[in-house]
Every structure is written in C-alpha cells, then in structure tokens.
Write a protein that holds these residues in place. Structure first.
Motif, PDB file in Angstrom:
ATOM      1  N   VAL A  35      35.786 -37.752  38.641  1.00  0.00           N
ATOM      2  CA  VAL A  35      35.861 -39.114  38.110  1.00  0.00           C
ATOM      3  C   VAL A  35      36.720 -39.177  36.847  1.00  0.00           C
ATOM      4  O   VAL A  35      36.594 -38.346  35.946  1.00  0.00           O
ATOM      5  N   PHE A  37      38.211 -41.891  33.879  1.00  0.00           N
ATOM      6  CA  PHE A  37      38.199 -43.187  33.204  1.00  0.00           C
ATOM      7  C   PHE A  37      39.563 -43.396  32.557  1.00  0.00           C
ATOM      8  O   PHE A  37      40.066 -42.497  31.874  1.00  0.00           O
ATOM      9  N   CYS A 116      37.988 -45.105  37.311  1.00  0.00           N
ATOM     10  CA  CYS A 116      37.428 -46.303  36.690  1.00  0.00           C
ATOM     11  C   CYS A 116      38.417 -46.844  35.670  1.00  0.00           C
ATOM     12  O   CYS A 116      38.679 -46.201  34.647  1.00  0.00           O
ATOM     13  N   LEU A 118      39.295 -49.134  32.744  1.00  0.00           N
ATOM     14  CA  LEU A 118      38.566 -49.816  31.674  1.00  0.00           C
ATOM     15  C   LEU A 118      39.430 -50.926  31.090  1.00  0.00           C
ATOM     16  O   LEU A 118      40.383 -50.672  30.356  1.00  0.00           O
ATOM     17  N   ARG A 137      36.975 -56.830  39.121  1.00  0.00           N
ATOM     18  CA  ARG A 137      35.765 -56.012  38.963  1.00  0.00           C
ATOM     19  C   ARG A 137      34.813 -56.230  40.155  1.00  0.00           C
ATOM     20  O   ARG A 137      34.943 -57.181  40.907  1.00  0.00           O
ATOM     21  N   ILE A 149      37.630 -48.500  40.769  1.00  0.00           N
ATOM     22  CA  ILE A 149      36.921 -49.714  40.369  1.00  0.00           C
ATOM     23  C   ILE A 149      37.385 -50.103  38.965  1.00  0.00           C
ATOM     24  O   ILE A 149      37.776 -49.254  38.156  1.00  0.00           O
ATOM     25  N   THR A 151      36.420 -52.326  35.447  1.00  0.00           N
ATOM     26  CA  THR A 151      35.330 -52.974  34.713  1.00  0.00           C
ATOM     27  C   THR A 151      35.805 -53.347  33.310  1.00  0.00           C
ATOM     28  O   THR A 151      36.944 -53.048  32.931  1.00  0.00           O
ATOM     29  N   ASP A 170      28.955 -52.614  37.733  1.00  0.00           N
ATOM     30  CA  ASP A 170      30.151 -51.814  38.040  1.00  0.00           C
ATOM     31  C   ASP A 170      29.872 -50.323  37.892  1.00  0.00           C
ATOM     32  O   ASP A 170      30.331 -49.508  38.695  1.00  0.00           O
ATOM     33  N   MET A 171      29.114 -49.969  36.866  1.00  0.00           N
ATOM     34  CA  MET A 171      28.819 -48.546  36.626  1.00  0.00           C
ATOM     35  C   MET A 171      27.913 -47.975  37.712  1.00  0.00           C
ATOM     36  O   MET A 171      28.047 -46.817  38.093  1.00  0.00           O
ATOM     37  N   LEU A 174      30.184 -47.337  40.560  1.00  0.00           N
ATOM     38  CA  LEU A 174      30.951 -46.117  40.298  1.00  0.00           C
ATOM     39  C   LEU A 174      30.112 -44.874  40.620  1.00  0.00           C
ATOM     40  O   LEU A 174      30.571 -43.949  41.302  1.00  0.00           O
ATOM     41  N   TYR A 178      30.763 -42.033  43.583  1.00  0.00           N
ATOM     42  CA  TYR A 178      30.847 -40.610  43.238  1.00  0.00           C
ATOM     43  C   TYR A 178      29.796 -39.804  44.002  1.00  0.00           C
ATOM     44  O   TYR A 178      30.090 -38.760  44.577  1.00  0.00           O
TER      45      TYR A 178
END
Ligand code: URA
Length: 183
Positions: A35, A37, A116, A118, A137, A149, A151, A170-171, A174, A178
């Motif tokens: 993952v 970010f 992800c 941000l 989102r 995704i 967010t 959203d989290m 995620l 995963y």
C-alpha cells in the motif's frame, strides 16, 4: 532501483522549485509494501527534514493509519511533487509534469496492491481528471492496472471535520482491498 532513483531526485533541477528547496522529499516507508499513500507536495517541515508527512497533517495521517491497523513503517508514503512549493501554494502544471515521472517510476518499481491518493491534487494527477474529490472518493479506480482509492487530504480533515466520516469509510475500503489482495 529505488536507491538510485532517490539519488536522481536529490540532484533534480527539472523545475524552479529546486532553487527554493532545502531538501527533496523522495518518500519513506517500506518500498515492498502493498500500500502506497500519495500526497501533494512537501510543506515547511517536510522541506526541512527531507521526510514526507512529518508536520501537523502527518501527525493526523499517523492516527488514520493506526485506525486501520497500519504502521508508518509497513506502508510507503510519497508525494506528487518532491520539492516544496513556496508558501505551500498549489503545484503548477509544469512542476507536476516535470516531477511526475519520478512517482511513476516509484509506483512501477513497487507494484503495490493499492494506492491511496490523499487530496484533490494527488487524485486528479494520478487519474488524469479534473473531477472533484467528492466525486472521486468512495470507489475503486485504477492507475496503470493498480487499484486506487482517493480520499480527503489530512490537512482538509483538520480544516473541515465534516470530511471525517467519509474519510473513515474510504479507509475501511482501503483496508478491505488490501486484506482481499491476499497479501
Ligand atoms: N502534505 C502533503 O501533501 N505532503 C506532505 O509530505 C506533507 C504535507
């Protein structure tokens, strides 16, 4: 590999932000993580330290990670821009164009299960759209075949608490992606 790419970034002069930066901010965490970010650009504290998300937004990102049982060490964190824009203004089109190949290469080397994005700048850049974050989102997109995704940026959550509930949804999405990836 990642090390030589980081070396290239540290010497980059592709745009004028190289003149005002203290440090480049390449990215941090586990490059073998599933993952990643992706934020917007370094702020003041990131420029001074050379590390992503170490300021106020970064502290909130740590809490968000913790809430979905990730530690900073087991994920990878990077930005669209590797250098700080003066006064944290939005990245310019030419700066994004100059810097984007570095992130593309990082993601290509990593082959994560999920990305992800941000905030608006990261999501719009990676998805090649001008769509609003509220539209992007909450669902799965693809970046070069990798699930993505989008967010709210942690800094946006600090300004507007109404974004917290959708960000939490959203989290959870995620984390589910995963967990479903057979990591
Ligand atoms: N905001 C970002 O988008 N990235 C950072 O690294 C820090 C703050």
């Amino acid at each position: 590999d990642m090390k030589s790419l980081a070396g290239k970034v540290s010497e980059c002069r592709r745009c004028s932000l190289s003149k005002s930066r203290t440090n480049t901010v390449f990215g941090a965490g586990d490059p073998r993580s599933g993952v990643v970010f992706v934020g917007e650009a370094p702020g003041r504290e990131e420029d001074l330290s050379g590390l992503p998300f170490v300021g106020r937004a970064g502290k909130l990102l740590d809490k968000i990670l913790d809430a979905i049982d990730f530690s900073r060490e087991e994920v990878y964190i990077a930005n669209i821009l590797k250098c700080r824009p003066p006064d944290n203004r939005d990245p310019r089109e030419d700066e994004v164009a100059a810097c984007e190949p570095f992130l593309q290469k990082q993601l290509e080397l990593m082959q994560p299960e999920v990305i992800c994005a941000l905030g608006r700048v990261a999501a719009q850049t990676l998805l090649r759209t001008r769509s609003s974050l509220s539209r992007m989102r909450g669902k799965i997109h693809y970046y070069n075949g990798v699930k993505l995704i989008a967010t709210y940026h942690p800094a946006a959550l600090l300004r507007n608490p109404h974004f917290k509930r959708p960000a939490w949804e959203d989290m959870k999405l995620l984390r589910a992606i995963y967990d479903g990836s057979g990591d």
